[in-house]
Design a protein around this motif. Structure first.
Motif, PDB file in Angstrom:
ATOM      1  N   PHE A 134      52.812  40.664  63.329  1.00  0.00           N
ATOM      2  CA  PHE A 134      51.392  40.997  63.163  1.00  0.00           C
ATOM      3  C   PHE A 134      51.204  42.501  62.958  1.00  0.00           C
ATOM      4  N   LYS A 169      52.251  43.404  59.491  1.00  0.00           N
ATOM      5  CA  LYS A 169      51.244  42.951  58.525  1.00  0.00           C
ATOM      6  C   LYS A 169      50.073  43.927  58.475  1.00  0.00           C
ATOM      7  N   ARG A 170      49.621  44.383  59.637  1.00  0.00           N
ATOM      8  CA  ARG A 170      48.525  45.354  59.679  1.00  0.00           C
ATOM      9  C   ARG A 170      48.905  46.655  58.983  1.00  0.00           C
ATOM     10  N   SER A 206      57.788  35.716  71.312  1.00  0.00           N
ATOM     11  CA  SER A 206      56.451  36.324  71.356  1.00  0.00           C
ATOM     12  C   SER A 206      56.493  37.768  70.855  1.00  0.00           C
ATOM     13  N   ALA A 238      49.051  27.928  62.995  1.00  0.00           N
ATOM     14  CA  ALA A 238      49.230  29.368  63.171  1.00  0.00           C
ATOM     15  C   ALA A 238      48.567  29.827  64.465  1.00  0.00           C
ATOM     16  N   PHE A 239      49.051  30.939  64.973  1.00  0.00           N
ATOM     17  CA  PHE A 239      48.472  31.565  66.151  1.00  0.00           C
ATOM     18  C   PHE A 239      47.822  32.876  65.737  1.00  0.00           C
ATOM     19  N   THR A 240      46.818  33.270  66.481  1.00  0.00           N
ATOM     20  CA  THR A 240      46.294  34.621  66.317  1.00  0.00           C
ATOM     21  C   THR A 240      47.137  35.556  67.158  1.00  0.00           C
ATOM     22  N   GLU A 241      47.001  36.851  66.897  1.00  0.00           N
ATOM     23  CA  GLU A 241      47.767  37.827  67.672  1.00  0.00           C
ATOM     24  C   GLU A 241      47.378  37.761  69.145  1.00  0.00           C
ATOM     25  N   GLN A 242      46.094  37.572  69.419  1.00  0.00           N
ATOM     26  CA  GLN A 242      45.637  37.469  70.808  1.00  0.00           C
ATOM     27  C   GLN A 242      46.173  36.202  71.460  1.00  0.00           C
ATOM     28  N   GLY A 243      46.264  35.120  70.700  1.00  0.00           N
ATOM     29  CA  GLY A 243      46.806  33.873  71.232  1.00  0.00           C
ATOM     30  C   GLY A 243      48.263  34.011  71.618  1.00  0.00           C
ATOM     31  N   PRO A 277      46.830  23.323  65.388  1.00  0.00           N
ATOM     32  CA  PRO A 277      46.854  24.428  64.425  1.00  0.00           C
ATOM     33  C   PRO A 277      48.282  24.775  64.019  1.00  0.00           C
TER      34      PRO A 277
END
Length: 110
Positions: free
Chosen positions: A44, A47-48, A37, A15-20, A13
């Motif tokens: 993130f 962005k929110r 990290s 991209a990573f998710t925030e949880q990842g 992948p």
């Protein structure tokens, strides 16, 4: 059989998710990994916040677009009979002028 065959992954992948990222930071212990990290998680969060701050603007734009579509439909209801009348008027003018175009002069008849 490999995990790629089971899971259908053909490439890693991008991209990573925030949880990842949060899970990755729990595993990686180097200073650089922790800083990276934290920066990714802050991105993130930013962005929110951006999405939350601009959601009202997006809703207003959708409302304007909806009103524009309604106005276009109203104009079409008004303009379509005018267009039909205009084309009918041209047709009638043409039909009225045809006898004049094909009328023979009286000198030819007598």
């Amino acid at each position: 059989m490999s995990n790629e065959d089971k899971m259908g992954l053909r490439r890693p992948p991008y991209a990573f998710t925030e949880q990842g990222v949060a899970m990755l930071s729990a595993v990686l212990r180097s200073d650089i990994a922790i800083q990276v990290s934290i920066q990714i998680i802050n991105t993130f969060v930013a962005k929110r916040k951006l999405i939350a701050n601009h959601s009202g603007l997006l809703q207003r734009m959708e409302g304007i677009e909806r009103k524009q579509l309604e106005t276009d439909q109203k104009f079409e209801k008004i303009l379509s009979p005018i267009k039909a009348y205009s084309s009918m008027d041209k047709y009638l003018m043409l039909m009225n002028s045809l006898p004049k175009l094909f009328a023979l002069p009286k000198s030819v008849l007598f």
